[in-house]
Write an enzyme that holds these catalytic residues in place. Structure first.
Site, PDB file in Angstrom:
ATOM      1  N   TYR A 284       3.960  -4.128  -1.791  1.00 32.23           N
ATOM      2  CA  TYR A 284       2.730  -4.647  -1.193  1.00 32.23           C
ATOM      3  C   TYR A 284       1.929  -3.546  -0.478  1.00 32.23           C
ATOM      4  O   TYR A 284       0.721  -3.411  -0.711  1.00 32.23           O
ATOM      5  CB  TYR A 284       3.058  -5.798  -0.254  1.00 32.23           C
ATOM      6  CG  TYR A 284       1.852  -6.475   0.341  1.00 32.23           C
ATOM      7  CD1 TYR A 284       0.870  -7.027  -0.475  1.00 32.23           C
ATOM      8  CD2 TYR A 284       1.674  -6.556   1.714  1.00 32.23           C
ATOM      9  CE1 TYR A 284      -0.243  -7.637   0.054  1.00 32.23           C
ATOM     10  CE2 TYR A 284       0.576  -7.177   2.262  1.00 32.23           C
ATOM     11  CZ  TYR A 284      -0.387  -7.719   1.427  1.00 32.23           C
ATOM     12  OH  TYR A 284      -1.497  -8.315   1.965  1.00 32.23           O
ATOM     13  N   GLU A 291      -5.478   0.069  -3.734  1.00 29.07           N
ATOM     14  CA  GLU A 291      -6.779  -0.577  -3.594  1.00 29.07           C
ATOM     15  C   GLU A 291      -7.708   0.258  -2.712  1.00 29.07           C
ATOM     16  O   GLU A 291      -8.916   0.390  -2.994  1.00 29.07           O
ATOM     17  CB  GLU A 291      -6.600  -1.965  -2.999  1.00 29.07           C
ATOM     18  CG  GLU A 291      -5.858  -2.946  -3.890  1.00 29.07           C
ATOM     19  CD  GLU A 291      -5.513  -4.236  -3.165  1.00 29.07           C
ATOM     20  OE1 GLU A 291      -6.171  -4.533  -2.148  1.00 29.07           O
ATOM     21  OE2 GLU A 291      -4.587  -4.945  -3.598  1.00 29.07           O
TER      22      GLU A 291
END
Length: 360
Positions: A284, A291
């Site tokens: 994660y 991103e």
């Protein structure tokens, strides 16, 4: 006839004492509690010294209730005695030195913390049964579970297709596969992420118990990256960062969605549970970093193309670049990482704590 002492094994809970007397085919049982809080046992049966008469006495550490429950089988005599006060004893007998014939019953043995967890689990089970008996059964429960099962199945198949496609292309083309990831998998990723909007709706409708806010953060964040950064900026679609973002997303989801599928049919696969609650810990944050890299790489492109720029009055300038919004979004992205990471970690702790209780 010679009187012998049988082997006796003991264990306790907060409110009870368990004794197991190794005496098979016991006859003429005489079990009583004396006024001095001493248990007297006498019986005839087959023990360590063959067929004989066996007896023993135990003066308990603290008072017990006079009622004695016992059961004689072909192998042993089981005795259960309730404590006067529900509390944990440091030892069984008043005398500190343990009798030679007495030993722990490891089949029933629990330490104090384990016994507390067992007691708490029993209370939770009783409370759950009590609540379920009062709560009216949902007539649409089967329909809801069927919908959730199909949703998770579709998402699992979609992300599995993306993961397998990217993995095969990586083995065949090597690093060259980095540059056309978007063009080969974007349609399926668009579909999966549009479907993921339902994960924000489901908590609002009461279909799932997960929180609305963490789901909204994850779904909205991914859709910004997919539709705004990659989908609307052609220059970003050939960059290697697309591969890493898509690969990390799909790796997380191919374990998350089948876990929820099995939950819909009240089934658990321990390995899958461990993967679902453990893989996200490294993946994660790595996904958020990938991103963030994509956002940073897009900033000069938005400055140059003025795409999505906000028009301003002439006295203030021509327009406000969308890149300023993305810089603010970067800050919110890492704030969302902290909120979601904390939420997921709490879920993991609760999950494995409940599993440990079930084991005991």
């Amino acid at each position: 006839m010679q009187i012998l002492t049988p082997h006796v094994y003991w264990a306790q809970r907060h409110g009870e004492i368990f004794l197991r007397v190794e005496l098979s085919d016991a006859k003429n049982l005489n079990i009583s509690l004396q006024e001095n809080n001493t248990l007297q046992f006498r019986a005839q049966g087959h023990g360590a010294k063959g067929d004989n008469e066996y007896e023993f006495s135990l003066e308990f550490l603290e008072p017990v209730q006079p009622e004695i429950n016992h059961k004689s089988t072909q192998r042993q005599v089981d005795i259960k005695i309730k404590k006067q006060e529900e509390r944990w004893w440091d030892r069984l007998t008043l005398q500190e030195k343990k009798p030679l014939f007495l030993a722990p019953d490891f089949d029933r043995w629990l330490d104090e913390s384990d016994a507390e967890m067992e007691l708490q689990a029993k209370e939770e089970k009783i409370n759950k049964i009590s609540v379920e008996s009062r709560v009216r059964k949902d007539p649409y429960l089967g329909l809801k579970k069927g919908y959730l099962f199909m949703y998770n199945l579709v998402q699992f198949l979609g992300f599995s297709w993306i993961f397998v496609n990217m993995t095969v292309r990586l083995f065949i083309l090597g690093q060259d596969s980095f540059y056309d990831t978007f063009h080969t998998t974007a349609d399926m990723m668009y579909f999966c992420q549009m479907m993921a909007v339902l994960e924000v709706v489901n908590p609002l409708l009461g279909l799932v118990k997960t929180g609305f806010f963490p789901a909204m953060i994850q779904v909205a964040g991914r859709n910004v990256i997919l539709f705004v950064i990659f989908g609307s900026v052609e220059e970003m679609q050939n960059k290697p960062v697309v591969f890493f973002v898509f690969y990390l997303w799909s790796t997380i989801e191919i374990f998350r969605y089948p876990f929820y599928m099995l939950a819909c049919i009240n089934t658990e696969w321990k390995l899958l549970t461990w993967l679902r609650y453990s893989l996200w810990i490294p993946l994660y944050p790595l996904g958020v970093i990938a991103e963030a890299v994509a956002v940073i790489q897009s900033l000069p492109i938005f400055d140059e193309t003025r795409l999505f720029s906000l028009p301003l009055p002439a006295m203030l300038g021509h327009s406000l670049s969308f890149s300023y919004s993305l810089q603010l979004y970067l800050v919110l992205m890492f704030l969302g990482l902290f909120i979601n990471f904390r939420h997921l970690y709490k879920q993991r702790r609760r999950r494995f704590r409940s599993r440990k209780r079930k084991v005991h």
